[in-house]
Design a protein around this motif. Structure first.
Motif, PDB file in Angstrom:
ATOM      1  N   LYS A   1      -7.508   1.614  -6.392  1.00 37.56           N
ATOM      2  CA  LYS A   1      -7.867   2.927  -6.946  1.00 37.56           C
ATOM      3  C   LYS A   1      -7.899   3.998  -5.859  1.00 37.56           C
ATOM      4  CE  LYS A   1     -11.768   1.230  -8.632  1.00 37.56           C
ATOM      5  NZ  LYS A   1     -11.617  -0.183  -8.220  1.00 37.56           N
ATOM      6  N   THR A   2      -8.575   3.669  -4.755  1.00 30.69           N
ATOM      7  CA  THR A   2      -8.707   4.668  -3.686  1.00 30.69           C
ATOM      8  C   THR A   2      -7.359   4.937  -3.013  1.00 30.69           C
ATOM      9  OG1 THR A   2     -11.046   4.147  -3.322  1.00 30.69           O
ATOM     10  CG2 THR A   2      -9.885   5.192  -1.503  1.00 30.69           C
ATOM     11  N   VAL A   3      -6.553   3.898  -2.859  1.00 32.86           N
ATOM     12  CA  VAL A   3      -5.217   4.096  -2.266  1.00 32.86           C
ATOM     13  C   VAL A   3      -4.388   5.018  -3.162  1.00 32.86           C
ATOM     14  CG1 VAL A   3      -3.063   2.949  -1.606  1.00 32.86           C
ATOM     15  CG2 VAL A   3      -5.251   1.906  -0.996  1.00 32.86           C
TER      16      VAL A   3
ATOM     17  N   TRP B   1     -14.632   3.768 -11.245  1.00 33.27           N
ATOM     18  CA  TRP B   1     -15.730   3.159 -12.000  1.00 33.27           C
ATOM     19  C   TRP B   1     -16.292   4.155 -13.016  1.00 33.27           C
ATOM     20  CZ3 TRP B   1     -15.985  -1.936 -11.669  1.00 33.27           C
ATOM     21  CH2 TRP B   1     -15.451  -2.541 -10.519  1.00 33.27           C
TER      22      TRP B   1
ATOM     23  N   MET C   1      -0.601  -8.764  -2.179  1.00 32.79           N
ATOM     24  CA  MET C   1      -0.125  -7.405  -1.905  1.00 32.79           C
ATOM     25  C   MET C   1       0.387  -6.700  -3.152  1.00 32.79           C
ATOM     26  SD  MET C   1      -0.660  -7.032   1.289  1.00 32.79           S
ATOM     27  CE  MET C   1       0.339  -5.634   1.814  1.00 32.79           C
TER      28      MET C   1
ATOM     29  N   GLU D   1       0.840  -1.199   0.000  1.00 30.05           N
ATOM     30  CA  GLU D   1       0.000   0.000   0.000  1.00 30.05           C
ATOM     31  C   GLU D   1       0.881   1.257   0.000  1.00 30.05           C
ATOM     32  OE1 GLU D   1      -3.349  -0.147   2.661  1.00 30.05           O
ATOM     33  OE2 GLU D   1      -3.507   2.027   2.702  1.00 30.05           O
TER      34      GLU D   1
ATOM     35  N   GLY E   1     -10.992  -3.438  -4.892  1.00 31.41           N
ATOM     36  CA  GLY E   1      -9.774  -3.749  -4.142  1.00 31.41           C
ATOM     37  C   GLY E   1      -8.489  -3.678  -4.944  1.00 31.41           C
TER      38      GLY E   1
ATOM     39  N   THR F   1       2.044   2.137  -3.381  1.00 31.89           N
ATOM     40  CA  THR F   1       0.974   2.733  -4.191  1.00 31.89           C
ATOM     41  C   THR F   1       0.755   4.196  -3.803  1.00 31.89           C
ATOM     42  OG1 THR F   1      -0.078   0.582  -4.463  1.00 31.89           O
ATOM     43  CG2 THR F   1      -1.466   2.505  -4.865  1.00 31.89           C
TER      44      THR F   1
ATOM     45  N   ARG G   1       0.005  -4.987  -6.925  1.00 32.06           N
ATOM     46  CA  ARG G   1      -0.930  -4.321  -7.822  1.00 32.06           C
ATOM     47  C   ARG G   1      -0.145  -3.794  -9.019  1.00 32.06           C
ATOM     48  NH1 ARG G   1      -3.202  -6.231  -4.154  1.00 32.06           N
ATOM     49  NH2 ARG G   1      -4.935  -5.447  -2.891  1.00 32.06           N
TER      50      ARG G   1
HETATM   51  N1  LIG Z   1       0.198  -2.870  -3.281  1.00 27.95           N
HETATM   52  C1  LIG Z   1      -1.001  -2.401  -2.841  1.00 27.95           C
HETATM   53  N2  LIG Z   1      -1.467  -1.243  -3.316  1.00 27.95           N
HETATM   54  C2  LIG Z   1      -2.678  -0.774  -2.924  1.00 27.95           C
HETATM   55  N3  LIG Z   1      -3.477  -1.402  -2.041  1.00 27.95           N
HETATM   56  C3  LIG Z   1      -3.045  -2.565  -1.540  1.00 27.95           C
HETATM   57  C4  LIG Z   1      -1.791  -3.113  -1.902  1.00 27.95           C
HETATM   58  N4  LIG Z   1      -1.623  -4.290  -1.251  1.00 27.95           N
HETATM   59  C5  LIG Z   1      -2.722  -4.456  -0.511  1.00 27.95           C
HETATM   60  N5  LIG Z   1      -3.576  -3.435  -0.664  1.00 27.95           N
HETATM   61  C6  LIG Z   1      -4.897  -3.330  -0.039  1.00 27.95           C
HETATM   62  O1  LIG Z   1      -5.878  -3.453  -1.060  1.00 27.95           O
HETATM   63  C7  LIG Z   1      -6.972  -2.608  -0.795  1.00 27.95           C
HETATM   64  C8  LIG Z   1      -7.186  -1.632  -1.924  1.00 27.95           C
HETATM   65  O2  LIG Z   1      -8.361  -0.955  -1.641  1.00 27.95           O
HETATM   66  P1  LIG Z   1      -8.898   0.274  -2.446  1.00 27.95           P
HETATM   67  O3  LIG Z   1      -9.985   0.845  -1.611  1.00 27.95           O
HETATM   68  O4  LIG Z   1      -7.806   1.192  -2.860  1.00 27.95           O
HETATM   69  O5  LIG Z   1      -9.503  -0.417  -3.752  1.00 27.95           O
HETATM   70  P2  LIG Z   1     -10.418   0.206  -4.878  1.00 27.95           P
HETATM   71  O6  LIG Z   1      -9.802  -0.180  -6.173  1.00 27.95           O
HETATM   72  O7  LIG Z   1     -10.640   1.641  -4.617  1.00 27.95           O
HETATM   73  O8  LIG Z   1     -11.769  -0.617  -4.703  1.00 27.95           O
HETATM   74  P3  LIG Z   1     -13.299  -0.163  -4.910  1.00 27.95           P
HETATM   75  O9  LIG Z   1     -13.662  -0.450  -6.336  1.00 27.95           O
HETATM   76  O10 LIG Z   1     -14.046  -1.044  -3.954  1.00 27.95           O
HETATM   77  O11 LIG Z   1     -13.436   1.293  -4.574  1.00 27.95           O
HETATM   78  C9  LIG Z   1      -6.674  -1.899   0.518  1.00 27.95           C
HETATM   79  O12 LIG Z   1      -7.287  -2.608   1.566  1.00 27.95           O
HETATM   80  C10 LIG Z   1      -5.158  -1.997   0.616  1.00 27.95           C
HETATM   81  O13 LIG Z   1      -4.684  -2.019   1.955  1.00 27.95           O
END
Ligand SMILES: Nc1ncnc2c1ncn2[C@@H]1O[C@H](COP(=O)(O)OP(=O)(O)OP(=O)(O)O)[C@@H](O)[C@H]1O
Ligand SMILES: [Mg+2]
Length: 139
Positions: free
Chosen positions: A40-42, A107, A129, A10, A37, A13, A131
């Protein structure tokens, strides 16, 4: 900052989003595609950090658009819950990017006919872990 990047945590990212923020001047729309997951939000959280925002970044899934303050205003939309394209005009997404604001959309496909993105960030979960982020500019 275009191309493909592998993140193994994370933290990595967040750093990637932070680097990406450096090339934003204001007025840009950034679409983030990828499964639940995929990070995107991270990534957006990292961008906010790069733009000097200390606001809490959370998933706007239920409220559709969050707003954060940094060196620029950051709008963060998530269209996952949008049911039909007909609901789009009411959101007024097009009006949000101004010279001192950037707009991130998770989205985004439901809006692809009406919105013109400057950057597309394709996010993919490739392991527990890990991405993969592919960043492209649309001219
Ligand atoms: N390398 C990584 N980079 C980003 N997030 C990671 C990584 N490894 C694990 N994670 C975990 O994956 C999850 C990513 O969640 P995130 O909310 O960013 O997804 P999202 O693409 O926004 O999903 P959604 O479509 O539900 O909004 C978090 O819980 C984060 O801790
Ligand atoms: Mg999200």
């Amino acid at each position: 900052m275009l191309g493909t990047y592998i993140s193994e945590s994370e933290k990595e990212t967040l750093a990637l989003g932070e680097s990406f923020a450096a090339q934003l001047h204001g007025g840009e729309i950034v679409a983030l595609r990828g499964e639940l997951g995929s990070g995107k939000t991270v990534f957006v959280k990292g961008v906010c950090r790069g733009l000097g925002s200390t606001d809490v970044v959370s998933s706007p899934t239920f409220v559709l658009i969050n707003e954060y303050n940094g060196n620029r205003k950051i709008y963060h939309a998530d269209l996952y819950r949008l049911e039909t394209e007909a609901q789009l005009p009411a959101l007024g997404l097009e009006e949000l990017p101004s010279p001192d604001a950037v707009l991130f959309i998770e989205w985004p496909d439901i809006a692809s006919k009406t919105l013109r993105y400057r950057f597309l960030v394709q996010c993919e979960q490739t392991g527990n872990m890990t991405r993969k982020f592919h960043i492209e500019e649309r001219k």
